[in-house]
Design an enzyme around this catalytic site. Structure first.
Site, PDB file in Angstrom:
ATOM      1  N   SER A 184      20.246  14.734  24.841  1.00 44.32           N
ATOM      2  CA  SER A 184      19.855  13.725  25.827  1.00 44.32           C
ATOM      3  C   SER A 184      18.504  14.095  26.402  1.00 44.32           C
ATOM      4  O   SER A 184      18.146  15.280  26.454  1.00 44.32           O
ATOM      5  CB  SER A 184      20.894  13.683  26.947  1.00 44.32           C
ATOM      6  OG  SER A 184      20.446  12.911  28.036  1.00 44.32           O
ATOM      7  N   TYR A 196      24.472  19.491  33.524  1.00 44.09           N
ATOM      8  CA  TYR A 196      24.447  18.617  32.361  1.00 44.09           C
ATOM      9  C   TYR A 196      23.148  18.805  31.587  1.00 44.09           C
ATOM     10  O   TYR A 196      23.149  18.938  30.360  1.00 44.09           O
ATOM     11  CB  TYR A 196      24.612  17.155  32.795  1.00 44.09           C
ATOM     12  CG  TYR A 196      24.573  16.176  31.650  1.00 44.09           C
ATOM     13  CD1 TYR A 196      25.639  16.094  30.755  1.00 44.09           C
ATOM     14  CD2 TYR A 196      23.483  15.333  31.458  1.00 44.09           C
ATOM     15  CE1 TYR A 196      25.610  15.197  29.691  1.00 44.09           C
ATOM     16  CE2 TYR A 196      23.446  14.439  30.405  1.00 44.09           C
ATOM     17  CZ  TYR A 196      24.511  14.376  29.525  1.00 44.09           C
ATOM     18  OH  TYR A 196      24.475  13.491  28.474  1.00 44.09           O
TER      19      TYR A 196
END
Length: 195
Positions: free
Chosen positions: A46, A72
């Site tokens: 990501s 994350y």
């Protein structure tokens, strides 16, 4: 993974889910991938990797204040580093790995995140499921990428390596494709799984 389990913290869960599980699976599958010849591993990362490099001295937020988006981001950096090291280590076996950014896709997973870490995602950046899958499919199947590994792709192209994050999260951070970081993460991942 003992230290991560013992803490029971969300940061450890994110790292275990987003990186260590994939690392363990790919490592266990390596003999089969080698036997297959010209195998490709597609690692879903990501642009959130730009939120944090991998902090080797505190991967489970034992000393830093836990922030779910930094955790994350760190786990997504780990995904890119895994692709770099797996390709370096396994290229001679005919196995390559690349990381991809599928894009902002409003799947059922998004209901748990509020739609994005830094606010609302601009509508022009939202992709359909098909558009989001395109980069993964390209990296997995394109003859143009035969033998190509250790790279980061977004929007069906190899991303530019950046030394500084811009206003929009685009490209790949240099720390995420650094071979030394990648090797160091492999060693740490092995230790975590053996603990």
């Amino acid at each position: 993974m003992k230290s991560l389990r013992a803490k029971g913290c969300e940061a450890g869960t994110q790292l275990a889910t987003n990186h260590l599980g994939h690392f363990a699976l790919a490592t266990a599958l390596h003999p089969a991938l080698k036997a297959a010849g010209n195998a490709r591993i597609v690692v879903v990362s990501s642009t959130a990797h730009m939120l944090s490099p991998f902090i080797f001295d505190d991967p489970d937020f034992a000393f830093r204040r836990y922030d779910p988006w930094l955790a994350y981001g760190q786990s997504k950096t780990a995904n890119v580093l895994f692709a770099v090291e797996a390709s370096r280590r396994w290229a001679a076996d005919g196995v390559t790995a690349n990381a991809v950014m599928p894009g902002a896709i409003f799947t059922n997973l998004q209901r748990h995140t509020g739609g994005g870490g830094s606010g609302t995602i601009p509508p022009e950046l939202v992709k359909t499921v098909e558009q989001g899958a395109a980069t993964s499919v390209l990296v997995a199947t394109s003859p143009l990428l035969e033998g190509v590994g250790g790279r980061y792709f977004a929007d069906c192209n190899e991303a530019e390596t950046l030394d500084r994050r811009g206003a929009r999260l685009q490209g790949v951070a240099r720390y995420a494709v650094d071979p030394e970081n990648a090797h160091r993460l492999r060693e740490l991942s092995r230790q975590m799984l053996d603990a």
